[in-house]
Design a protein around this motif. Sequence first.
Motif, short mmCIF file in Angstrom:
data_model
loop_
_atom_site.label_atom_id
_atom_site.label_comp_id
_atom_site.label_asym_id
_atom_site.label_seq_id
_atom_site.Cartn_x
_atom_site.Cartn_y
_atom_site.Cartn_z
N PRO A 28 1.98 9.97 -7.34
CA PRO A 28 2.76 10.07 -5.58
C PRO A 28 1.62 9.51 -5.21
CG PRO A 28 4.16 12.06 -6.67
CD PRO A 28 3.31 11.75 -7.45
N LEU A 29 1.18 9.23 -4.38
CA LEU A 29 0.33 9.06 -3.30
C LEU A 29 0.60 9.38 -2.22
CD1 LEU A 29 -2.40 7.32 -4.81
CD2 LEU A 29 -2.38 9.52 -4.78
N LYS A 30 -0.09 9.81 -0.94
CA LYS A 30 0.17 9.71 0.63
C LYS A 30 -0.47 7.54 1.54
CE LYS A 30 -0.94 12.40 3.78
NZ LYS A 30 -1.03 13.18 4.94
N ALA A 31 0.50 7.28 1.75
CA ALA A 31 0.08 5.92 2.42
C ALA A 31 0.36 6.97 3.95
CB ALA A 31 0.53 4.76 2.38
N SER A 32 -0.74 6.99 4.75
CA SER A 32 -0.91 7.41 6.24
C SER A 32 -0.58 5.89 6.98
CB SER A 32 -2.42 7.84 6.60
OG SER A 32 -2.23 8.95 5.98
N PRO A 33 0.00 6.16 8.38
CA PRO A 33 0.21 5.04 9.29
C PRO A 33 -1.24 4.22 9.25
CG PRO A 33 1.39 7.13 9.97
CD PRO A 33 0.27 7.53 8.74
N GLY A 34 -0.86 2.30 8.97
CA GLY A 34 -2.24 2.02 9.41
C GLY A 34 -2.70 1.75 7.63
N ASP A 35 -2.46 2.56 6.78
CA ASP A 35 -3.17 2.39 5.46
C ASP A 35 -2.08 0.61 5.55
OD1 ASP A 35 -4.56 4.30 5.67
OD2 ASP A 35 -3.15 5.51 4.24
N TRP A 36 -2.82 0.00 3.96
CA TRP A 36 -2.20 -0.90 3.71
C TRP A 36 -1.67 -0.46 1.97
CZ3 TRP A 36 -2.18 -5.96 5.54
CH2 TRP A 36 -2.96 -6.34 6.56
N VAL A 37 -0.72 -1.47 1.30
CA VAL A 37 0.32 -0.51 0.33
C VAL A 37 -0.21 -2.28 -0.56
CG1 VAL A 37 2.27 -0.13 -0.99
CG2 VAL A 37 1.87 0.67 1.53
N ILE A 38 -0.56 -2.32 -1.53
CA ILE A 38 -1.02 -3.36 -2.43
C ILE A 38 0.12 -3.02 -3.47
CG2 ILE A 38 -2.90 -4.45 -3.00
CD1 ILE A 38 -4.96 -2.75 -1.66
N THR A 39 0.32 -4.38 -3.89
CA THR A 39 0.94 -4.22 -5.01
C THR A 39 0.48 -5.48 -5.80
OG1 THR A 39 3.35 -5.04 -3.98
CG2 THR A 39 3.42 -5.86 -6.20
N GLY A 40 -0.40 -4.40 -7.33
CA GLY A 40 -1.07 -5.45 -8.07
C GLY A 40 -0.60 -6.03 -9.41
N ILE A 41 -1.55 -6.57 -9.58
CA ILE A 41 -0.93 -7.95 -10.67
C ILE A 41 0.33 -7.17 -11.50
CG2 ILE A 41 -3.06 -8.72 -10.88
CD1 ILE A 41 -4.45 -8.58 -12.86
N ASN A 42 0.04 -6.35 -12.24
CA ASN A 42 1.23 -6.36 -13.05
C ASN A 42 2.93 -5.40 -12.24
OD1 ASN A 42 -0.57 -6.66 -15.62
ND2 ASN A 42 -1.60 -4.96 -15.17
N GLY A 43 2.10 -5.81 -10.76
CA GLY A 43 3.77 -4.99 -10.39
C GLY A 43 3.45 -3.28 -9.83
N GLU A 44 2.75 -2.58 -10.22
CA GLU A 44 1.92 -1.27 -9.75
C GLU A 44 1.80 -1.20 -8.33
OE1 GLU A 44 -2.23 -2.77 -10.82
OE2 GLU A 44 0.23 -3.57 -11.16
#
Length: 66
Positions: A28-44
Amino acid sequence: MNKFRKKPVVVEAYQTHEELIIQTLEGPLKASPGDWVITGINGEKYPCKPDIFQKTYEPFEAGAWC
């Protein structure tokens, strides 16, 4: 030492407006407001700070590659 360049890869991403806990391959990693959440090519999924996202990614239009 040889040099390499990343292959062009299209990813999906959204910018979060709230704090999130993202389940990543590293745990688990924290995403702060304004961060981008990326879905990689393998769904990660993984968070990315806005300044790094801007330097690394650009908008993609379907059909832009031949």
